[in-house]
Design a protein around this motif. Structure first.
Motif, PDB file in Angstrom:
ATOM      1  N   TYR A   3       1.106  -1.149   0.022  1.00  0.00           N
ATOM      2  CA  TYR A   3      -0.232  -0.096  -0.137  1.00  0.00           C
ATOM      3  C   TYR A   3       0.698   1.395  -0.005  1.00  0.00           C
ATOM      4  CZ  TYR A   3      -4.051  -2.814   0.785  1.00  0.00           C
ATOM      5  OH  TYR A   3      -5.244  -3.568   0.725  1.00  0.00           O
ATOM      6  N   LEU A   4       1.927   1.058   0.725  1.00  0.00           N
ATOM      7  CA  LEU A   4       2.975   2.401   0.780  1.00  0.00           C
ATOM      8  C   LEU A   4       3.310   2.697  -0.653  1.00  0.00           C
ATOM      9  CD1 LEU A   4       4.839   1.871   4.128  1.00  0.00           C
ATOM     10  CD2 LEU A   4       2.741   3.134   3.695  1.00  0.00           C
ATOM     11  N   LYS A   5       3.722   1.569  -1.382  1.00  0.00           N
ATOM     12  CA  LYS A   5       4.109   1.676  -2.613  1.00  0.00           C
ATOM     13  C   LYS A   5       3.129   2.245  -3.773  1.00  0.00           C
ATOM     14  CE  LYS A   5       6.918  -1.016  -6.083  1.00  0.00           C
ATOM     15  NZ  LYS A   5       7.349  -2.347  -6.249  1.00  0.00           N
ATOM     16  N   LEU A   6       1.969   1.920  -3.504  1.00  0.00           N
ATOM     17  CA  LEU A   6       0.753   2.182  -4.191  1.00  0.00           C
ATOM     18  C   LEU A   6       0.498   3.723  -3.961  1.00  0.00           C
ATOM     19  CD1 LEU A   6      -1.695   1.637  -6.285  1.00  0.00           C
ATOM     20  CD2 LEU A   6      -2.953   1.127  -4.077  1.00  0.00           C
ATOM     21  N   LEU A   7       0.676   4.090  -2.824  1.00  0.00           N
ATOM     22  CA  LEU A   7       0.527   5.636  -2.373  1.00  0.00           C
ATOM     23  C   LEU A   7       1.647   6.522  -2.923  1.00  0.00           C
ATOM     24  CD1 LEU A   7      -1.537   5.018   0.695  1.00  0.00           C
ATOM     25  CD2 LEU A   7      -2.526   5.537  -1.469  1.00  0.00           C
ATOM     26  N   ARG A   8       2.962   5.828  -3.066  1.00  0.00           N
ATOM     27  CA  ARG A   8       4.141   6.533  -3.425  1.00  0.00           C
ATOM     28  C   ARG A   8       4.473   7.297  -2.105  1.00  0.00           C
ATOM     29  NH1 ARG A   8       2.235   4.432  -7.367  1.00  0.00           N
ATOM     30  NH2 ARG A   8       2.461   4.845  -9.623  1.00  0.00           N
ATOM     31  N   ILE A   9       4.780   6.763  -1.136  1.00  0.00           N
ATOM     32  CA  ILE A   9       4.761   7.304   0.375  1.00  0.00           C
ATOM     33  C   ILE A   9       5.864   8.285   0.371  1.00  0.00           C
ATOM     34  CG2 ILE A   9       6.145   5.598   1.165  1.00  0.00           C
ATOM     35  CD1 ILE A   9       3.366   7.637   2.922  1.00  0.00           C
ATOM     36  N   VAL A  57      -2.446  15.900   0.780  1.00  0.00           N
ATOM     37  CA  VAL A  57      -1.810  14.683   0.881  1.00  0.00           C
ATOM     38  C   VAL A  57      -2.622  13.610   0.299  1.00  0.00           C
ATOM     39  CG1 VAL A  57      -0.687  12.776   2.018  1.00  0.00           C
ATOM     40  CG2 VAL A  57       0.134  15.034   2.415  1.00  0.00           C
ATOM     41  N   CYS A  58      -3.871  13.642   0.799  1.00  0.00           N
ATOM     42  CA  CYS A  58      -5.036  12.540   0.266  1.00  0.00           C
ATOM     43  C   CYS A  58      -5.467  12.805  -0.949  1.00  0.00           C
ATOM     44  CB  CYS A  58      -6.196  12.654   1.133  1.00  0.00           C
ATOM     45  SG  CYS A  58      -6.057  12.013   2.903  1.00  0.00           S
ATOM     46  N   ILE A  59      -5.684  13.765  -1.642  1.00  0.00           N
ATOM     47  CA  ILE A  59      -5.887  14.065  -3.135  1.00  0.00           C
ATOM     48  C   ILE A  59      -4.714  13.592  -4.082  1.00  0.00           C
ATOM     49  CG2 ILE A  59      -6.452  15.722  -4.778  1.00  0.00           C
ATOM     50  CD1 ILE A  59      -8.126  17.010  -2.694  1.00  0.00           C
ATOM     51  N   ALA A  60      -3.747  13.870  -3.546  1.00  0.00           N
ATOM     52  CA  ALA A  60      -2.437  13.350  -4.345  1.00  0.00           C
ATOM     53  C   ALA A  60      -2.285  11.739  -4.111  1.00  0.00           C
ATOM     54  CB  ALA A  60      -1.228  14.091  -3.634  1.00  0.00           C
ATOM     55  N   ALA A  61      -2.416  11.272  -3.199  1.00  0.00           N
ATOM     56  CA  ALA A  61      -2.625   9.933  -3.071  1.00  0.00           C
ATOM     57  C   ALA A  61      -3.506   9.188  -3.973  1.00  0.00           C
ATOM     58  CB  ALA A  61      -2.745   9.488  -1.527  1.00  0.00           C
ATOM     59  N   ALA A  62      -4.825   9.774  -3.911  1.00  0.00           N
ATOM     60  CA  ALA A  62      -5.974   9.495  -4.544  1.00  0.00           C
ATOM     61  C   ALA A  62      -5.391   9.505  -6.276  1.00  0.00           C
ATOM     62  CB  ALA A  62      -7.076  10.258  -4.608  1.00  0.00           C
ATOM     63  N   GLY A  63      -4.693  10.441  -6.560  1.00  0.00           N
ATOM     64  CA  GLY A  63      -4.356  10.550  -7.886  1.00  0.00           C
ATOM     65  C   GLY A  63      -3.361   9.514  -8.291  1.00  0.00           C
ATOM     66  N   TYR A  64      -2.523   9.031  -7.423  1.00  0.00           N
ATOM     67  CA  TYR A  64      -1.489   7.799  -7.908  1.00  0.00           C
ATOM     68  C   TYR A  64      -2.359   6.659  -8.001  1.00  0.00           C
ATOM     69  CZ  TYR A  64       2.475  10.842  -6.448  1.00  0.00           C
ATOM     70  OH  TYR A  64       3.282  11.755  -6.465  1.00  0.00           O
TER      71      TYR A  64
END
Length: 317
Positions: A3-9, A57-64
């Motif tokens: 999940y961290l990889k998916l979200l580009r932590i 951060v959440c909107i950026a993560a959603a974009g990823y």
């Protein structure tokens, strides 16, 4: 870990770090003192600012996430697929929706707290443009790169929109206005947003070169697919002179009396940019392109940190 990889932590942590650093160094200092008062004019409380960072951060993560959902074929070819392999597509979609709800919800709350409800549209627009990017714009050469670079720039400008604009006011016979002061502070944020845009745009071009084979197979018409890797990297080489020239001009006009800031810019930003320019001319392999992308991320990091260096530098006597 998946999940961290998916979200580009790492990218999300850099984004949050950037916003926190700007707020608690430059903005806090630059808006504290006026000619007749000692008052901090920032509009958001600590908790409200935390929600602003969380929303971004959440909107950026959603974009990823949505990008990976719609990019499964390309990622499979590039051997970096997560959705549909480590994480199911339905789970990824649920995560995408949840992240956008949190991001837009926090943005809506903050906008109403500062009595600027229309500002909530900024979060909705950002979430929408990231979806449009993933579904369509990324397939258009240059346009997709510009959109991604603009989103990062906006994450800097949004600090001024929510922390400065609501506290800006004209003066009168009783109260001293701060409009001139706030406009100057916002202009410095704009300078950094422009720098972030240029560096991230260059990085997006380099990443496209890395993914040329996978994009070609998937039918995505990026610039390297259309004109080839060698021509694209030469364009990157030419464009890399732009931030160097702008930074030298900026230092000469704004930092001439700040020795430590000048040394910092020369050592940690100008020198790496010159190294990037030199290496980009001869880059030919995937490893070369990967190293160039990493170098730009490092340059961006040191560029962000420079705001603290400038804020606490003492001008020459």
């Amino acid at each position: 870990m998946k999940y961290l990889k998916l979200l580009r932590i790492q990218n999300l942590l850099l984004l949050a770090f950037m916003q926190v650093l700007f707020r608690y160094t430059f903005l806090k200092t630059a808006t504290f003192t006026t000619l007749t008062t000692s008052k901090n004019f920032l509009a958001l409380s600590h908790f409200q600012f935390f929600l602003l960072v969380l929303a971004t951060v959440c909107i950026a993560a959603a974009g990823y996430v949505i990008n990976d959902i719609l990019d499964q074929e390309t990622d499979e070819i590039a051997k970096k697929r997560i959705v549909g392999k480590s994480i199911s597509e339905s789970t990824a979609y649920n995560l995408y929706v949840a992240l956008n709800l949190i991001g837009v919800g926090c943005g809506f709350y903050i906008s109403n707290v500062i009595q600027k409800p229309s500002f909530a549209a900024l979060f909705i627009f950002t979430a929408a443009i990231l979806y449009v990017y993933a579904t369509w714009l990324k397939q258009i050469a240059i346009v997709g790169n510009i959109v991604v670079a603009l989103v990062l720039s906006f994450s800097i400008l949004i600090l001024g929109i929510f922390d400065l604009v609501p506290s800006t006011h004209e003066g009168n016979e009783i109260w001293e206005g701060n409009k001139v002061q706030m406009r100057r502070v916002f202009s410095i944020l704009t300078d950094y947003a422009i720098f972030a845009f240029i560096i991230n745009f260059l990085r997006e071009l380099v990443k496209d070169i890395e993914d040329t084979d996978a994009d070609y197979t998937s039918g995505i018409a990026t610039l390297p697919v259309l004109i080839g890797k060698s021509r694209t990297i030469k364009i990157v080489f030419g464009l890399s002179f732009l931030p160097i020239i702008l930074l030298i001009f900026y230092m000469n006009n704004n930092l001439a009396n700040y020795d430590y800031a000048i040394y910092y810019f020369l050592l940690f930003i100008i020198a790496p940019l010159l190294f990037f320019t030199i290496k980009s001319w001869s880059a030919k392999t995937q490893k070369d392109y990967s190293n160039l992308s990493l170098l730009l991320k490092i340059i961006l990091f040191f560029g962000i940190v420079s705001i603290a260096v400038i804020t606490y530098s003492v001008p020459n006597a």
